[in-house]
Design a protein around this motif. Structure first.
Motif, mmCIF file in Angstrom:
data_model
loop_
_atom_site.group_PDB
_atom_site.id
_atom_site.type_symbol
_atom_site.label_atom_id
_atom_site.label_comp_id
_atom_site.label_asym_id
_atom_site.label_seq_id
_atom_site.Cartn_x
_atom_site.Cartn_y
_atom_site.Cartn_z
ATOM 1 N N THR A 16 0.694 -0.887 -0.006
ATOM 2 C CA THR A 16 -0.451 -0.115 -0.342
ATOM 3 C C THR A 16 0.961 1.132 0.422
ATOM 4 O OG1 THR A 16 -0.184 -0.497 2.570
ATOM 5 C CG2 THR A 16 -1.632 -0.827 1.323
ATOM 6 N N GLY A 17 1.971 1.605 -0.421
ATOM 7 C CA GLY A 17 2.953 2.256 -0.243
ATOM 8 C C GLY A 17 2.410 3.345 -1.467
ATOM 9 N N GLY A 18 3.754 3.905 -1.993
ATOM 10 C CA GLY A 18 3.820 5.458 -3.469
ATOM 11 C C GLY A 18 3.040 4.662 -4.661
ATOM 12 N N ILE A 19 3.657 3.773 -5.287
ATOM 13 C CA ILE A 19 2.995 3.365 -6.574
ATOM 14 C C ILE A 19 1.630 2.701 -6.237
ATOM 15 C CG2 ILE A 19 5.044 1.010 -6.486
ATOM 16 C CD1 ILE A 19 4.897 4.356 -8.914
ATOM 17 N N SER A 39 -1.642 -5.828 2.493
ATOM 18 C CA SER A 39 -0.879 -5.175 3.230
ATOM 19 C C SER A 39 -0.549 -6.314 4.487
ATOM 20 C CB SER A 39 -1.317 -3.946 4.056
ATOM 21 O OG SER A 39 -0.292 -3.272 4.331
ATOM 22 N N ARG A 40 0.965 -5.957 4.947
ATOM 23 C CA ARG A 40 1.285 -6.702 6.044
ATOM 24 C C ARG A 40 0.158 -6.021 6.797
ATOM 25 N NH1 ARG A 40 6.521 -4.725 6.314
ATOM 26 N NH2 ARG A 40 5.731 -2.203 5.911
ATOM 27 N N ARG A 41 -0.282 -4.793 7.177
ATOM 28 C CA ARG A 41 -0.925 -4.279 8.443
ATOM 29 C C ARG A 41 -2.363 -3.718 7.562
ATOM 30 N NH1 ARG A 41 1.283 1.444 7.587
ATOM 31 N NH2 ARG A 41 2.272 0.264 5.134
ATOM 32 N N TYR A 61 -0.122 -11.096 2.745
ATOM 33 C CA TYR A 61 -0.445 -11.269 2.137
ATOM 34 C C TYR A 61 -0.762 -12.351 0.958
ATOM 35 C CZ TYR A 61 3.069 -6.502 1.865
ATOM 36 O OH TYR A 61 3.818 -5.780 2.020
ATOM 37 N N THR A 77 5.448 -3.644 -3.679
ATOM 38 C CA THR A 77 6.979 -3.828 -2.583
ATOM 39 C C THR A 77 8.411 -3.469 -2.879
ATOM 40 O OG1 THR A 77 7.341 -5.977 -2.903
ATOM 41 C CG2 THR A 77 6.090 -5.597 -1.079
ATOM 42 N N HIS A 79 12.113 -3.744 -3.782
ATOM 43 C CA HIS A 79 12.660 -5.059 -4.582
ATOM 44 C C HIS A 79 13.130 -6.500 -3.865
ATOM 45 C CE1 HIS A 79 13.355 -0.662 -6.161
ATOM 46 N NE2 HIS A 79 14.840 -0.611 -6.351
ATOM 47 N N HIS A 82 10.577 -8.908 -4.067
ATOM 48 C CA HIS A 82 9.305 -8.922 -4.711
ATOM 49 C C HIS A 82 9.480 -10.328 -5.587
ATOM 50 C CE1 HIS A 82 10.620 -4.562 -7.316
ATOM 51 N NE2 HIS A 82 9.855 -4.900 -5.834
ATOM 52 N N GLU A 99 6.405 -4.955 -9.745
ATOM 53 C CA GLU A 99 7.388 -4.104 -10.475
ATOM 54 C C GLU A 99 8.646 -4.050 -10.895
ATOM 55 O OE1 GLU A 99 7.253 -1.027 -11.342
ATOM 56 O OE2 GLU A 99 4.747 -0.476 -10.281
ATOM 57 N N LYS A 100 9.042 -2.857 -11.697
ATOM 58 C CA LYS A 100 10.786 -2.457 -11.986
ATOM 59 C C LYS A 100 11.832 -2.086 -10.665
ATOM 60 C CE LYS A 100 11.581 0.842 -11.735
ATOM 61 N NZ LYS A 100 11.300 2.023 -10.506
ATOM 62 N N ARG A 168 14.305 4.071 0.533
ATOM 63 C CA ARG A 168 14.450 3.038 -0.055
ATOM 64 C C ARG A 168 15.562 3.176 -0.899
ATOM 65 N NH1 ARG A 168 12.675 1.857 -4.479
ATOM 66 N NH2 ARG A 168 10.994 3.528 -4.667
ATOM 67 N N ASP A 181 16.787 1.400 -9.571
ATOM 68 C CA ASP A 181 15.771 1.942 -8.636
ATOM 69 C C ASP A 181 14.979 3.274 -11.036
ATOM 70 O OD1 ASP A 181 13.495 2.421 -6.782
ATOM 71 O OD2 ASP A 181 13.836 4.573 -7.824
ATOM 72 N N ARG A 282 -0.879 8.066 -15.215
ATOM 73 C CA ARG A 282 -0.190 8.681 -14.721
ATOM 74 C C ARG A 282 -0.029 8.219 -15.784
ATOM 75 N NH1 ARG A 282 4.307 5.578 -12.444
ATOM 76 N NH2 ARG A 282 5.833 7.284 -11.461
HETATM 77 N N1 NDP Z 1 6.730 2.311 -11.794
HETATM 78 C C1 NDP Z 1 7.084 3.601 -11.264
HETATM 79 O O1 NDP Z 1 6.682 4.942 -12.101
HETATM 80 C C2 NDP Z 1 7.679 2.978 -10.021
HETATM 81 C C3 NDP Z 1 7.854 2.319 -9.335
HETATM 82 N N2 NDP Z 1 8.117 1.746 -7.984
HETATM 83 C C4 NDP Z 1 8.902 0.334 -7.417
HETATM 84 O O2 NDP Z 1 8.051 -0.126 -7.033
HETATM 85 C C5 NDP Z 1 8.381 -0.708 -5.808
HETATM 86 C C6 NDP Z 1 7.588 0.243 -4.425
HETATM 87 O O3 NDP Z 1 8.240 1.108 -4.539
HETATM 88 P P1 NDP Z 1 7.241 2.483 -3.879
HETATM 89 O O4 NDP Z 1 5.373 2.539 -3.710
HETATM 90 O O5 NDP Z 1 8.119 3.725 -4.149
HETATM 91 O O6 NDP Z 1 8.000 2.204 -1.894
HETATM 92 P P2 NDP Z 1 7.070 2.191 -0.858
HETATM 93 O O7 NDP Z 1 8.395 2.309 0.398
HETATM 94 O O8 NDP Z 1 6.384 3.973 -1.126
HETATM 95 O O9 NDP Z 1 6.077 1.501 -0.900
HETATM 96 C C7 NDP Z 1 5.931 0.473 -0.178
HETATM 97 C C8 NDP Z 1 5.302 -0.854 -0.141
HETATM 98 O O10 NDP Z 1 5.668 -2.070 1.136
HETATM 99 C C9 NDP Z 1 5.621 -3.120 1.594
HETATM 100 N N3 NDP Z 1 6.387 -3.304 1.740
HETATM 101 C C10 NDP Z 1 6.995 -5.154 2.075
HETATM 102 N N4 NDP Z 1 8.215 -4.717 2.553
HETATM 103 C C11 NDP Z 1 8.629 -3.412 2.908
HETATM 104 C C12 NDP Z 1 9.807 -3.476 4.240
HETATM 105 N N5 NDP Z 1 10.434 -4.144 4.059
HETATM 106 N N6 NDP Z 1 10.118 -2.079 3.706
HETATM 107 C C13 NDP Z 1 8.728 -1.293 3.848
HETATM 108 N N7 NDP Z 1 8.168 -1.638 2.688
HETATM 109 C C14 NDP Z 1 7.975 -2.691 2.238
HETATM 110 C C15 NDP Z 1 5.119 -1.585 2.679
HETATM 111 O O11 NDP Z 1 3.108 -1.782 1.843
HETATM 112 P P3 NDP Z 1 2.774 -2.731 3.237
HETATM 113 O O12 NDP Z 1 3.356 -2.114 4.261
HETATM 114 O O13 NDP Z 1 1.346 -2.012 3.383
HETATM 115 O O14 NDP Z 1 2.134 -4.185 3.465
HETATM 116 C C16 NDP Z 1 5.292 -0.714 1.479
HETATM 117 O O15 NDP Z 1 4.197 0.472 1.556
HETATM 118 C C17 NDP Z 1 9.530 -0.662 -5.662
HETATM 119 O O16 NDP Z 1 10.245 -1.623 -6.108
HETATM 120 C C18 NDP Z 1 9.523 0.413 -7.142
HETATM 121 O O17 NDP Z 1 11.060 0.184 -7.626
HETATM 122 C C19 NDP Z 1 8.395 2.984 -7.477
HETATM 123 C C20 NDP Z 1 8.323 4.151 -7.627
HETATM 124 C C21 NDP Z 1 7.315 4.702 -8.873
#
Ligand code: NDP
Ligand code: NHF
Length: 335
Positions: A16-19, A39-41, A61, A77, A79, A82, A99-100, A168, A181, A282
């Motif tokens: 549930t992060g940024g992307i 989500s883990r949460r 998950y 998540t 990398h 993945h 994701e890449k 990250r 990245d 986007r």
């Molecule tokens: N295509 C694009 O334009 C983009 C691609 N990306 C790719 O997406 C992936 C995620 O990036 P982004 O969304 O920026 O990352 P974030 O940190 O914003 O989110 C990652 C999410 O992954 C989950 N997660 C699982 N394990 C972990 C951990 N050990 N630490 C932190 N978070 C964890 C969490 O979700 P939860 O707690 O809900 O389980 C968290 O919210 C990367 O591989 C990146 O390369 C990133 C940005 C742009």
């Protein structure tokens, strides 16, 4: 063809992060069927589900992977997770859009490739740029021979991102580093237009955490063409790209890896084509629509970025990291 109309495939999102937010928003805009989030949460899953009107909410998950009402899951998540996430989903018979970079290493990528083939499901790298309409048009122009013989390709992916060691992009435990990245975009673009590199030269700056903050690469390709790329997580540059041929060149405007414009200009200065992207949101929906089309046609591999190419690109990135001395924790265990 790289996209089409939604087919009713039922999507889940893992993390549930940024992307994950950006992707969910584009799925909704494009009218795709987003039915589940994991989500883990549990709280984060509930908040995400409320934001996007998602009916199935999973506090782990594993629960998402076991949801019988989900056909395909987008893995969002960091990398290093993945491969593990994709393998869990594949074990439950889900198609995956990961994701890449596809995984952290080529060995992990090969494991996902094998598992998907054994289960007969689609495993596809979410290198969304390849599926964008301007990139589809660029491949058509190159294939038509409009540029003559392609001699050079250049691209940068440079952004000023936080230098906080726990970010990250800086934390090796989270797969930190500009190459995996950001640099993967120009690397994947070079593979797309020119194929695998024949030789690879790299120079990099490695920061205090052991993650690369800047990396420059020069590839030669079998055709004799050269490609160059610069990536940085410390400074924002032009983020433009060009493909240069003996008869004409393509100049892609900033930000070249997102929906944008480009021009095709002949060597004598005549503008042969001006292209302007008209994309809602986007632009992450195009890869999702491509995945839906492949599955609807009974396929299990992308024609735009086959899984074997994702594995080979990971091997290319492994080699570049070996040269610059960037190694991830437990990488030996990862293979
Ligand atoms: N295509 C694009 O334009 C983009 C691609 N990306 C790719 O997406 C992936 C995620 O990036 P982004 O969304 O920026 O990352 P974030 O940190 O914003 O989110 C990652 C999410 O992954 C989950 N997660 C699982 N394990 C972990 C951990 N050990 N630490 C932190 N978070 C964890 C969490 O979700 P939860 O707690 O809900 O389980 C968290 O919210 C990367 O591989 C990146 O390369 C990133 C940005 C742009
Ligand atoms: O793919 C990506 C595009 O740009 C982002 C930064 O804004 C990166 O961090 C990300 O992984």
């Amino acid at each position: 063809m790289t996209s089409s109309a939604p087919t009713g495939l039922r999507w889940g999102i893992l993390a549930t992060g940024g992307i994950a937010h950006a992707f969910a928003s584009d799925l909704r805009t494009a009218g795709l069927d987003l039915v589940a989030v994991g989500s883990r949460r549990p709280d984060a899953a509930a908040a995400f589900a409320a934001e996007f009107g998602i009916p199935h909410v999973h506090g782990s998950y594993e629960d998402l992977a076991a949801d019988p009402d989900v056909d395909i899951v987008y893995v969002a998540t960091p990398h290093p997770a993945h491969a593990e996430n994709a393998l869990l989903l594949i074990e439950h018979g889900k198609h995956v859009l990961v994701e890449k970079p596809f995984t952290l290493t080529a060995a992990e990528a090969a494991r996902v490739q094998e598992a998907a083939a054994a289960r007969g499901v689609l495993a596809m790298e979410a290198m969304w740029t390849r599926y964008l309409p301007h990139m589809v048009r660029i491949r058509e122009i190159v294939a038509a021979g409009t540029l003559g013989e392609v001699r050079a390709l250049t691209a940068d992916h440079t952004q000023k991102i936080s230098d906080d060691p726990s970010h990250r992009l800086n934390d090796l435990a989270l797969g930190g580093g500009a190459l995996l990245d950001l640099g993967i975009y120009p690397v994947s673009f070079a593979w797309d237009i020119l194929g695998a590199p024949a030789t690879v030269a790299v120079a990099a700056r490695v920061g205090e955490t052991g993650a690369d903050t800047e990396i420059a690469a020069i590839f030669t390709h079998a055709s004799g063409a050269l490609s160059t790329s610069i990536s940085s997580s410390r400074a924002a540059g032009p983020n433009t790209a060009s493909v240069v041929g003996t008869e004409a060149r393509i100049e892609i405007d900033r930000v070249w890896y997102t929906p944008t414009s480009f021009r095709v200009t002949a060597t004598d200065g005549t503008v042969l084509e001006e292209y302007v992207s008209e994309v809602e949101g986007r632009g992450m929906q195009y890869q999702a629509l491509a995945a839906e089309r492949i599955i609807a046609e009974g396929g299990t591999d992308s024609d735009v970025l086959p899984i074997a190419e994702s594995v080979a690109i990971m091997a290319n990135l492994d080699e570049m990291r070996r040269t610059i001395g960037v190694r991830y924790p437990g990488e030996a265990d990862h293979g």
